[in-house]
Design a protein around this motif. Structure first.
Motif, PDB file in Angstrom:
ATOM      1  N   UNK A 164       5.158   3.180  -7.618  1.00  0.00           N
ATOM      2  CA  UNK A 164       3.713   3.011  -7.781  1.00  0.00           C
ATOM      3  C   UNK A 164       3.113   1.943  -6.889  1.00  0.00           C
ATOM      4  N   UNK A 165       3.926   1.148  -6.198  1.00  0.00           N
ATOM      5  CA  UNK A 165       3.387   0.056  -5.402  1.00  0.00           C
ATOM      6  C   UNK A 165       2.534   0.551  -4.250  1.00  0.00           C
ATOM      7  N   UNK A 166       2.914   1.694  -3.659  1.00  0.00           N
ATOM      8  CA  UNK A 166       2.163   2.207  -2.523  1.00  0.00           C
ATOM      9  C   UNK A 166       0.742   2.594  -2.846  1.00  0.00           C
ATOM     10  N   UNK A 167       0.413   2.768  -4.135  1.00  0.00           N
ATOM     11  CA  UNK A 167      -0.948   3.114  -4.532  1.00  0.00           C
ATOM     12  C   UNK A 167      -1.872   1.898  -4.570  1.00  0.00           C
ATOM     13  N   UNK A 168      -1.299   0.726  -4.400  1.00  0.00           N
ATOM     14  CA  UNK A 168      -2.098  -0.495  -4.392  1.00  0.00           C
ATOM     15  C   UNK A 168      -2.282  -0.971  -2.949  1.00  0.00           C
ATOM     16  N   UNK A 169      -3.515  -1.295  -2.634  1.00  0.00           N
ATOM     17  CA  UNK A 169      -3.845  -1.729  -1.277  1.00  0.00           C
ATOM     18  C   UNK A 169      -3.931  -3.246  -1.215  1.00  0.00           C
ATOM     19  N   UNK A 170      -3.200  -3.847  -0.302  1.00  0.00           N
ATOM     20  CA  UNK A 170      -3.225  -5.285  -0.073  1.00  0.00           C
ATOM     21  C   UNK A 170      -3.957  -5.544   1.244  1.00  0.00           C
ATOM     22  N   UNK A 171      -5.047  -6.309   1.192  1.00  0.00           N
ATOM     23  CA  UNK A 171      -5.788  -6.689   2.392  1.00  0.00           C
ATOM     24  C   UNK A 171      -5.322  -8.080   2.818  1.00  0.00           C
ATOM     25  N   UNK A 172      -4.733  -8.175   3.985  1.00  0.00           N
ATOM     26  CA  UNK A 172      -4.161  -9.434   4.462  1.00  0.00           C
ATOM     27  C   UNK A 172      -5.142 -10.150   5.377  1.00  0.00           C
ATOM     28  N   UNK A 173      -5.400 -11.409   5.068  1.00  0.00           N
ATOM     29  CA  UNK A 173      -6.269 -12.262   5.882  1.00  0.00           C
ATOM     30  C   UNK A 173      -5.395 -13.330   6.545  1.00  0.00           C
ATOM     31  N   UNK A 174      -5.362 -13.318   7.851  1.00  0.00           N
ATOM     32  CA  UNK A 174      -4.510 -14.252   8.585  1.00  0.00           C
ATOM     33  C   UNK A 174      -5.145 -15.633   8.656  1.00  0.00           C
ATOM     34  N   UNK A 175      -4.378 -16.583   9.150  1.00  0.00           N
ATOM     35  CA  UNK A 175      -4.837 -17.963   9.223  1.00  0.00           C
ATOM     36  C   UNK A 175      -5.586 -18.270  10.503  1.00  0.00           C
ATOM     37  N   UNK A 176      -5.657 -19.549  10.832  1.00  0.00           N
ATOM     38  CA  UNK A 176      -6.465 -19.984  11.971  1.00  0.00           C
ATOM     39  C   UNK A 176      -5.777 -19.760  13.315  1.00  0.00           C
ATOM     40  N   UNK A 188       3.980  -7.870   2.150  1.00  0.00           N
ATOM     41  CA  UNK A 188       3.626  -6.720   1.302  1.00  0.00           C
ATOM     42  C   UNK A 188       4.142  -5.392   1.836  1.00  0.00           C
ATOM     43  N   UNK A 189       4.313  -5.271   3.143  1.00  0.00           N
ATOM     44  CA  UNK A 189       4.871  -4.037   3.683  1.00  0.00           C
ATOM     45  C   UNK A 189       6.310  -3.851   3.226  1.00  0.00           C
ATOM     46  N   UNK A 190       7.108  -4.909   3.299  1.00  0.00           N
ATOM     47  CA  UNK A 190       8.494  -4.828   2.858  1.00  0.00           C
ATOM     48  C   UNK A 190       8.587  -4.573   1.361  1.00  0.00           C
ATOM     49  N   UNK A 191       7.570  -5.017   0.614  1.00  0.00           N
ATOM     50  CA  UNK A 191       7.568  -4.803  -0.836  1.00  0.00           C
ATOM     51  C   UNK A 191       7.105  -3.402  -1.211  1.00  0.00           C
ATOM     52  N   UNK A 192       6.604  -2.625  -0.251  1.00  0.00           N
ATOM     53  CA  UNK A 192       6.238  -1.243  -0.517  1.00  0.00           C
ATOM     54  C   UNK A 192       4.774  -0.990  -0.765  1.00  0.00           C
ATOM     55  N   UNK A 193       3.909  -2.004  -0.574  1.00  0.00           N
ATOM     56  CA  UNK A 193       2.478  -1.813  -0.799  1.00  0.00           C
ATOM     57  C   UNK A 193       1.813  -1.192   0.423  1.00  0.00           C
ATOM     58  N   UNK A 194       0.689  -0.504   0.198  1.00  0.00           N
ATOM     59  CA  UNK A 194      -0.177  -0.125   1.306  1.00  0.00           C
ATOM     60  C   UNK A 194      -0.914  -1.374   1.777  1.00  0.00           C
ATOM     61  N   UNK A 195      -1.077  -1.526   3.082  1.00  0.00           N
ATOM     62  CA  UNK A 195      -1.589  -2.777   3.633  1.00  0.00           C
ATOM     63  C   UNK A 195      -2.678  -2.495   4.654  1.00  0.00           C
ATOM     64  N   UNK A 196      -3.734  -3.287   4.601  1.00  0.00           N
ATOM     65  CA  UNK A 196      -4.796  -3.271   5.597  1.00  0.00           C
ATOM     66  C   UNK A 196      -4.861  -4.649   6.240  1.00  0.00           C
ATOM     67  N   UNK A 197      -4.518  -4.723   7.514  1.00  0.00           N
ATOM     68  CA  UNK A 197      -4.605  -5.977   8.253  1.00  0.00           C
ATOM     69  C   UNK A 197      -5.818  -5.972   9.164  1.00  0.00           C
ATOM     70  N   UNK A 198      -6.412  -7.127   9.366  1.00  0.00           N
ATOM     71  CA  UNK A 198      -7.578  -7.229  10.246  1.00  0.00           C
ATOM     72  C   UNK A 198      -7.580  -8.589  10.926  1.00  0.00           C
ATOM     73  N   UNK A 199      -8.186  -8.619  12.097  1.00  0.00           N
ATOM     74  CA  UNK A 199      -8.292  -9.861  12.867  1.00  0.00           C
ATOM     75  C   UNK A 199      -9.679 -10.460  12.701  1.00  0.00           C
ATOM     76  N   UNK A 200      -9.714 -11.763  12.517  1.00  0.00           N
ATOM     77  CA  UNK A 200     -10.987 -12.471  12.401  1.00  0.00           C
ATOM     78  C   UNK A 200     -11.804 -12.317  13.689  1.00  0.00           C
TER      79      UNK A 200
END
Length: 230
Positions: A164-176, A188-200
């Motif tokens: 069920x982890x893949x049904x949850x979306x994790x939005x990753x916010x990077x640092x400075x 979160x990718x290794x843990x099996x979640x769906x992930x949305x990464x974005x650049x500031x």
């Protein structure tokens, strides 16, 4: 012999840099999602009208408009003369803060947005993108924020994996000094979640500068894009 080897190595690095720059060029990509797209769900307190778009998202509007805050008397309790005197006293400090924040301050607080670091890390960013696409079937997309900045994103859909982890979306916010190509989304990718990464704004393929309002506008369109992916 050393001179010949040096020239060959320099030529190899130059070719790798040009190839990475060509592949990483995000300016020619079409916009996949806009901040005012009807598919964003519409309505609600966070929705923006065209007239309010230039000012930015609502979550920073109060401070930008000078609304009453802690330690400041209500607007009606202050006379126009007091407001004018306060503005005059604060003007030199505000001008100095503005100049410092947009010059040396940006280099110190957000080194990842500087031209030199972006160019130095260009091959590594390209390798990170290739890894996300090959290993996690990542989909890169360009989002358009309300201030006109373009936001570089990468989405990894894990919903088809067992559990069920893949049904949850994790939005990753990077640092400075972080980029989604080589940042914290590995956990979160290794843990099996769906992930949305974005650049500031100002990082990687994203345009603009990492100032608070630009960052808030970018977060606004990233979160609005979430229902499209979840």
């Amino acid at each position: 012999m050393c001179v010949v080897c040096f020239v060959r190595a320099l030529a190899h690095v130059f070719r790798a840099y040009l190839a990475a720059q060509y592949a990483y060029d995000f300016r020619g990509w079409p916009v996949a999602f806009r901040w005012d797209d009807a598919r964003a769900g519409g309505g609600g307190r966070g929705a923006l009208t065209c007239a309010a778009a230039a000012a930015g998202v609502w979550l920073l509007r109060g401070a930008a408009l000078g609304e009453a805050g802690p330690g400041r008397p209500p607007r009606g309790a202050r006379s126009q003369a007091q407001c004018l005197l306060r503005q005059i006293r604060e003007l030199p400090g505000q001008l100095a803060s503005y100049a410092l924040a947009r010059s040396l301050g940006r280099w110190l607080v957000y080194p990842g947005s500087t031209f030199l670091m972006t160019r130095a890390l260009l091959p590594l960013l390209q390798q990170g993108q290739e890894r996300l696409v090959a290993r996690y079937q990542g989909r890169r997309a360009k989002l358009l924020a309300c201030d006109g900045n373009e936001v570089d994103t990468m989405f990894m859909d894990r919903r088809r994996r067992p559990g069920s982890r893949g049904r949850r979306l994790v939005i990753c916010c990077e640092g400075n000094a972080g980029f989604y190509e080589m940042g914290c989304l590995a956990a979160p990718l290794e843990a099996g979640y769906s992930v949305l990464g974005w650049n500031h704004p100002g990082f990687g393929g994203s345009t603009g500068a990492p100032f608070p309002q630009h960052d808030a506008n970018a977060m606004d369109v990233v979160v609005k894009h979430k229902p499209e992916l979840a």
